[in-house]
Design a protein around this motif. Structure first.
Motif, PDB file in Angstrom:
ATOM      1  N   ASN A   1      22.298   8.475   3.349  1.00  0.00           N
ATOM      2  CA  ASN A   1      21.563   7.820   2.451  1.00  0.00           C
ATOM      3  C   ASN A   1      22.035   8.020   0.815  1.00  0.00           C
ATOM      4  OD1 ASN A   1      19.717   6.049   4.176  1.00  0.00           O
ATOM      5  ND2 ASN A   1      18.980   8.096   4.557  1.00  0.00           N
ATOM      6  N   LEU A   2      21.840   6.949   0.306  1.00  0.00           N
ATOM      7  CA  LEU A   2      22.644   7.144  -1.135  1.00  0.00           C
ATOM      8  C   LEU A   2      21.333   6.754  -2.137  1.00  0.00           C
ATOM      9  CD1 LEU A   2      25.167   7.929  -2.457  1.00  0.00           C
ATOM     10  CD2 LEU A   2      25.817   5.643  -2.596  1.00  0.00           C
ATOM     11  N   ILE A   3      21.259   7.440  -3.169  1.00  0.00           N
ATOM     12  CA  ILE A   3      20.265   6.808  -4.311  1.00  0.00           C
ATOM     13  C   ILE A   3      21.223   6.817  -5.672  1.00  0.00           C
ATOM     14  CG2 ILE A   3      18.231   7.492  -5.692  1.00  0.00           C
ATOM     15  CD1 ILE A   3      17.453   9.416  -3.546  1.00  0.00           C
ATOM     16  N   ASP A   4      20.943   5.857  -6.295  1.00  0.00           N
ATOM     17  CA  ASP A   4      21.701   5.585  -7.656  1.00  0.00           C
ATOM     18  C   ASP A   4      20.513   5.819  -8.554  1.00  0.00           C
ATOM     19  OD1 ASP A   4      22.565   4.826  -9.867  1.00  0.00           O
ATOM     20  OD2 ASP A   4      22.961   2.629  -9.382  1.00  0.00           O
ATOM     21  N   THR A   5      20.472   6.977  -9.268  1.00  0.00           N
ATOM     22  CA  THR A   5      19.183   7.147 -10.105  1.00  0.00           C
ATOM     23  C   THR A   5      19.396   6.634 -11.309  1.00  0.00           C
ATOM     24  OG1 THR A   5      20.388   9.070 -11.089  1.00  0.00           O
ATOM     25  CG2 THR A   5      19.213   9.563  -8.972  1.00  0.00           C
ATOM     26  N   GLY A   6      20.301   6.006 -11.762  1.00  0.00           N
ATOM     27  CA  GLY A   6      20.698   5.118 -12.900  1.00  0.00           C
ATOM     28  C   GLY A   6      19.467   3.954 -12.883  1.00  0.00           C
ATOM     29  N   GLY A   7      19.189   3.752 -11.762  1.00  0.00           N
ATOM     30  CA  GLY A   7      18.260   2.335 -11.684  1.00  0.00           C
ATOM     31  C   GLY A   7      16.611   2.921 -12.039  1.00  0.00           C
ATOM     32  N   ILE A   8      16.695   4.228 -12.062  1.00  0.00           N
ATOM     33  CA  ILE A   8      15.113   4.485 -12.336  1.00  0.00           C
ATOM     34  C   ILE A   8      15.191   4.282 -14.059  1.00  0.00           C
ATOM     35  CG2 ILE A   8      13.509   6.592 -12.473  1.00  0.00           C
ATOM     36  CD1 ILE A   8      14.021   5.966  -9.682  1.00  0.00           C
ATOM     37  N   ASP A   9      14.030   3.394 -14.374  1.00  0.00           N
ATOM     38  CA  ASP A   9      14.096   3.106 -15.656  1.00  0.00           C
ATOM     39  C   ASP A   9      12.555   3.279 -16.274  1.00  0.00           C
ATOM     40  OD1 ASP A   9      14.412   2.002 -18.206  1.00  0.00           O
ATOM     41  OD2 ASP A   9      14.887  -0.252 -17.344  1.00  0.00           O
ATOM     42  N   LEU A  10      12.377   3.999 -17.381  1.00  0.00           N
ATOM     43  CA  LEU A  10      11.184   4.505 -17.880  1.00  0.00           C
ATOM     44  C   LEU A  10      10.822   3.498 -18.933  1.00  0.00           C
ATOM     45  CD1 LEU A  10      11.208   8.101 -18.184  1.00  0.00           C
ATOM     46  CD2 LEU A  10      10.412   6.867 -16.394  1.00  0.00           C
ATOM     47  N   GLY A  11      11.601   2.164 -19.310  1.00  0.00           N
ATOM     48  CA  GLY A  11      11.219   0.998 -19.982  1.00  0.00           C
ATOM     49  C   GLY A  11      11.693   1.671 -21.342  1.00  0.00           C
ATOM     50  N   ASP A  12      10.824   1.617 -22.482  1.00  0.00           N
ATOM     51  CA  ASP A  12      11.294   2.245 -23.925  1.00  0.00           C
ATOM     52  C   ASP A  12      11.308   3.599 -24.151  1.00  0.00           C
ATOM     53  OD1 ASP A  12      11.250  -0.639 -24.154  1.00  0.00           O
ATOM     54  OD2 ASP A  12       9.310  -0.662 -24.875  1.00  0.00           O
ATOM     55  N   GLU A  13      11.238   4.501 -23.273  1.00  0.00           N
ATOM     56  CA  GLU A  13      11.222   5.822 -23.438  1.00  0.00           C
ATOM     57  C   GLU A  13      12.701   6.247 -23.980  1.00  0.00           C
ATOM     58  OE1 GLU A  13       8.754   8.228 -23.275  1.00  0.00           O
ATOM     59  OE2 GLU A  13       7.488   6.830 -22.194  1.00  0.00           O
ATOM     60  N   PRO A  14      12.964   7.088 -24.788  1.00  0.00           N
ATOM     61  CA  PRO A  14      14.131   7.574 -25.512  1.00  0.00           C
ATOM     62  C   PRO A  14      15.051   8.055 -24.064  1.00  0.00           C
ATOM     63  CG  PRO A  14      12.377   9.378 -26.126  1.00  0.00           C
ATOM     64  CD  PRO A  14      11.609   7.978 -25.255  1.00  0.00           C
ATOM     65  N   PHE A  15      16.374   7.808 -24.577  1.00  0.00           N
ATOM     66  CA  PHE A  15      17.477   8.243 -23.723  1.00  0.00           C
ATOM     67  C   PHE A  15      17.364   9.487 -23.146  1.00  0.00           C
ATOM     68  CE2 PHE A  15      21.719  10.276 -23.684  1.00  0.00           C
ATOM     69  CZ  PHE A  15      22.216   9.260 -22.825  1.00  0.00           C
ATOM     70  N   GLN A  16      17.014  10.700 -23.769  1.00  0.00           N
ATOM     71  CA  GLN A  16      17.005  11.937 -23.179  1.00  0.00           C
ATOM     72  C   GLN A  16      15.991  11.999 -22.084  1.00  0.00           C
ATOM     73  OE1 GLN A  16      16.756  15.216 -25.943  1.00  0.00           O
ATOM     74  NE2 GLN A  16      18.779  14.647 -26.929  1.00  0.00           N
ATOM     75  N   LYS A  17      14.687  11.386 -22.338  1.00  0.00           N
ATOM     76  CA  LYS A  17      13.622  11.504 -21.257  1.00  0.00           C
ATOM     77  C   LYS A  17      14.224  10.588 -20.227  1.00  0.00           C
ATOM     78  CE  LYS A  17       8.621  11.222 -21.220  1.00  0.00           C
ATOM     79  NZ  LYS A  17       7.604  10.965 -22.237  1.00  0.00           N
ATOM     80  N   GLN A  18      14.788   9.584 -20.455  1.00  0.00           N
ATOM     81  CA  GLN A  18      15.307   8.740 -19.265  1.00  0.00           C
ATOM     82  C   GLN A  18      16.271   9.294 -18.226  1.00  0.00           C
ATOM     83  OE1 GLN A  18      14.775   5.460 -18.467  1.00  0.00           O
ATOM     84  NE2 GLN A  18      14.129   4.529 -20.707  1.00  0.00           N
ATOM     85  N   ILE A  19      17.146  10.270 -19.015  1.00  0.00           N
ATOM     86  CA  ILE A  19      18.172  11.036 -18.283  1.00  0.00           C
ATOM     87  C   ILE A  19      17.823  12.124 -17.683  1.00  0.00           C
ATOM     88  CG2 ILE A  19      20.100  12.487 -18.450  1.00  0.00           C
ATOM     89  CD1 ILE A  19      21.612  10.334 -19.708  1.00  0.00           C
ATOM     90  N   ARG A  20      16.445  12.857 -18.179  1.00  0.00           N
ATOM     91  CA  ARG A  20      16.059  13.706 -17.602  1.00  0.00           C
ATOM     92  C   ARG A  20      15.279  13.305 -16.465  1.00  0.00           C
ATOM     93  NH1 ARG A  20      14.297  18.829 -18.365  1.00  0.00           N
ATOM     94  NH2 ARG A  20      15.438  18.808 -20.436  1.00  0.00           N
ATOM     95  N   ALA A  21      14.433  12.551 -16.461  1.00  0.00           N
ATOM     96  CA  ALA A  21      13.670  11.761 -15.187  1.00  0.00           C
ATOM     97  C   ALA A  21      14.740  11.214 -14.098  1.00  0.00           C
ATOM     98  CB  ALA A  21      12.905  10.433 -15.725  1.00  0.00           C
ATOM     99  N   GLN A  22      15.953  10.839 -14.393  1.00  0.00           N
ATOM    100  CA  GLN A  22      16.974  10.664 -13.500  1.00  0.00           C
ATOM    101  C   GLN A  22      17.274  11.847 -12.878  1.00  0.00           C
ATOM    102  OE1 GLN A  22      19.727   8.124 -15.395  1.00  0.00           O
ATOM    103  NE2 GLN A  22      18.305   6.284 -15.669  1.00  0.00           N
ATOM    104  N   ALA A  23      17.655  12.579 -13.652  1.00  0.00           N
ATOM    105  CA  ALA A  23      18.088  13.941 -12.687  1.00  0.00           C
ATOM    106  C   ALA A  23      16.918  14.734 -11.924  1.00  0.00           C
ATOM    107  CB  ALA A  23      18.804  15.331 -13.797  1.00  0.00           C
ATOM    108  N   GLU A  24      15.927  14.643 -12.467  1.00  0.00           N
ATOM    109  CA  GLU A  24      14.746  15.089 -11.769  1.00  0.00           C
ATOM    110  C   GLU A  24      14.443  14.553 -10.346  1.00  0.00           C
ATOM    111  OE1 GLU A  24      11.186  15.165 -14.338  1.00  0.00           O
ATOM    112  OE2 GLU A  24      11.794  17.223 -15.170  1.00  0.00           O
TER     113      GLU A  24
END
Ligand code: GDP
Ligand code: GDP
Length: 436
Positions: free
Chosen positions: A54-77
């Motif tokens: 199974n494959l996950i594209d974490t780039g699709g996890i979108d926190l809305g207006d949150e800053p870039f760093q927080k988005q990337i961190r969430a995706q990596a998590e």
């Protein structure tokens, strides 16, 4: 058996979704084109040569207006928490960037295996561009090109080296593997507690543990059940949990391990688009389905209320016309006993095999009643049908030309098969094949 999960991470625009679509592409095209099913997925099963995952594209996890760093961190998590192997993707045309280094630092701290993919290496001359990426500290970089589909085999071979040996507990084949899906707050956790609290339900003290999920084993009237992934509904307190994509991801993981899926909707709030999406995934996965209308206590009733609500459900979930509907209240623990017979029926039908001779009689009668379609003077000829699989029941119809099997005629045959054999609660798949 649970398939290993690969997650793709990396900063925006490195080509994550391009690769995701390329890897799953072939599969999606064979999935039925059902209205109401979203295509913007971030989770899918994939096959590549002998690998099944199974494959996950974490780039699709979108926190809305949150800053870039927080988005990337969430995706990596998400990648670290939900996968077995991580593909860390960078852009070979850019060299190492600060954002790549940031992702790398998050990934170092996890114990997950990481394979480094350098994308946009569209031709062999560009291969020398990948050496810079050794500095990220994940060993050999694998050159790939999403646009041209290059290098994916080697990359996935490398990822497959890190697949865990199967740790999914084996359950008896007769055991019904059950999951509850639905958007947040429809009452899934309450329903699970209510079901497990029922008098006739005997919960086994032994729970199977797999990755981050805990399965609950229980028995009702001598039928054994496993409730899948209840731990997944417990909150971890992570920032990404509130995103819709993440809850879909959790649901998909649970659906995959199930035989029967309870699609839970909220009688008080009614049906919204998200409900349809979630239900669509269960349908698409070919699972047995029971629709559960929860919070039935909140609805003021007269003699027609249930019928009216049922019509509303049918209207909204046309692709689930085979799924029975239960009306329950987890809060009042009422009408729960109407649920078990429906689950059992759906499961039985999901694993039902029919005799070829009877099947072919049904098809012959159907064709006599409603002649096969023609196209440009050529008529569809049906030679023979046979059931090739269960869970869900899958039929192959051998014909002179599969192109002549129009959607509406296929639908007609499906319905005749349903009428004849009673497949309530399960999708049936019908595949037409040219006979050589
Ligand atoms: P994501 O944000 O990481 O999911 O990146 P996308 O998959 O949306 O891709 C970003 C851009 O890079 C798009 O314009 C793609 O067409 C392009 N792209 C993706 N893979 C390749 C590749 O292998 N070579 C080239 N030249 N462009 C690519
Ligand atoms: P989940 O997010 O789908 O797991 O939903 P929960 O089980 O956490 O329930 C969400 C809210 O709905 C809670 O406040 C529950 O008390 C409430 N709830 C759950 N089932 C019922 C029900 O049958 N009737 C009523 N009135 N409320 C319910």
């Amino acid at each position: 058996m649970t398939k290993p999960i690969i997650a793709i991470v990396g900063k925006p625009n490195v080509g994550k979704s391009t690769i995701f679509n390329r890897i799953i592409g072939e599969r999606v095209s064979i999935v039925e084109d059902t209205p109401g099913i979203t295509r913007d997925r971030i989770y899918s099963s994939g096959e590549w040569l002998t690998h099944d995952f199974n494959l996950i594209d974490t780039g699709g996890i979108d926190l809305g207006d949150e800053p870039f760093q927080k988005q990337i961190r969430a995706q990596a998590e998400v990648a670290i928490d939900e996968s077995d192997v991580i593909i860390f993707m960078v852009n070979g045309r850019e060299g190492v960037t600060q954002a790549d280094e940031m992702v790398a630092r998050i990934l170092y701290k996890s114990n997950k295996p990481v394979v480094l993919a350098v994308n946009k290496i569209d031709n062999p001359e560009m291969r020398s561009d990948i050496y810079d990426f050794y500095s990220l500290g994940f060993g050999e970089p694998f050159p790939i090109s999403g646009s041209h589909g290059l290098g994916l085999g080697d990359l996935l071979d490398e990822a497959a080296k890190h697949f865990p040996t199967n740790e999914d507990p084996d359950y008896d084949d007769e055991t019904i593997r059950l999951s509850l899906i639905g958007r947040p707050n429809v009452g899934k956790s309450s329903l699970i507690n209510a079901i497990l609290g029922e008098e006739r339900v005997i919960v086994s003290p032994i729970a199977g543990t797999t990755r981050d999920a805990i399965d609950t084993l229980y028995t009702v009237d001598d039928q054994e059940y496993v409730l899948i992934d209840t731990a997944g509904m417990r909150k971890k307190g992570k920032v990404y949990e509130s995103t819709e994509k993440y809850s879909v991801l959790r649901a998909l993981k649970a659906i995959e391990r199930s035989n029967v899926v309870l699609v839970v909707i909220d009688a008080e709030e009614g049906i919204i688009e998200q409900d349809k999406k979630v239900a669509g995934y269960a349908h698409e996965a070919g699972k047995a389905i029971v629709i559960v209308v929860n919070k039935w206590d909140t609805v003021e009733k007269d003699s027609k209320t249930m019928k009216k609500f049922e019509e509303k459900v049918r209207d909204n979930f046309q692709f689930l016309d085979y799924a029975p509907i239960a009306f329950v209240s987890a809060l009042e623990k009422s009408r729960l006993k109407t649920l078990f017979p429906l689950i059992q029926m759906a499961d039985e039908n999901h694993r039902k095999r029919v005799q070829s001779s009877t099947l072919n009689e049904v098809i012959t009668d159907a064709v006599a009643m409603n002649p096969t379609p023609t196209d440009n003077g050529r008529r569809l000829n049906i030679f023979y049908a046979t059931q090739v699989a269960i869970q869900p029941p899958t039929f192959v119809v051998f014909v002179n030309d599969a192109e002549l099997m129009h959607f509406s005629y296929k639908r007609f045959l499906e319905n005749r098969i349903r009428d004849a054999f009673g497949f309530e609660g399960t999708p049936v798949h019908l595949i037409s094949r040219k006979r050589n």
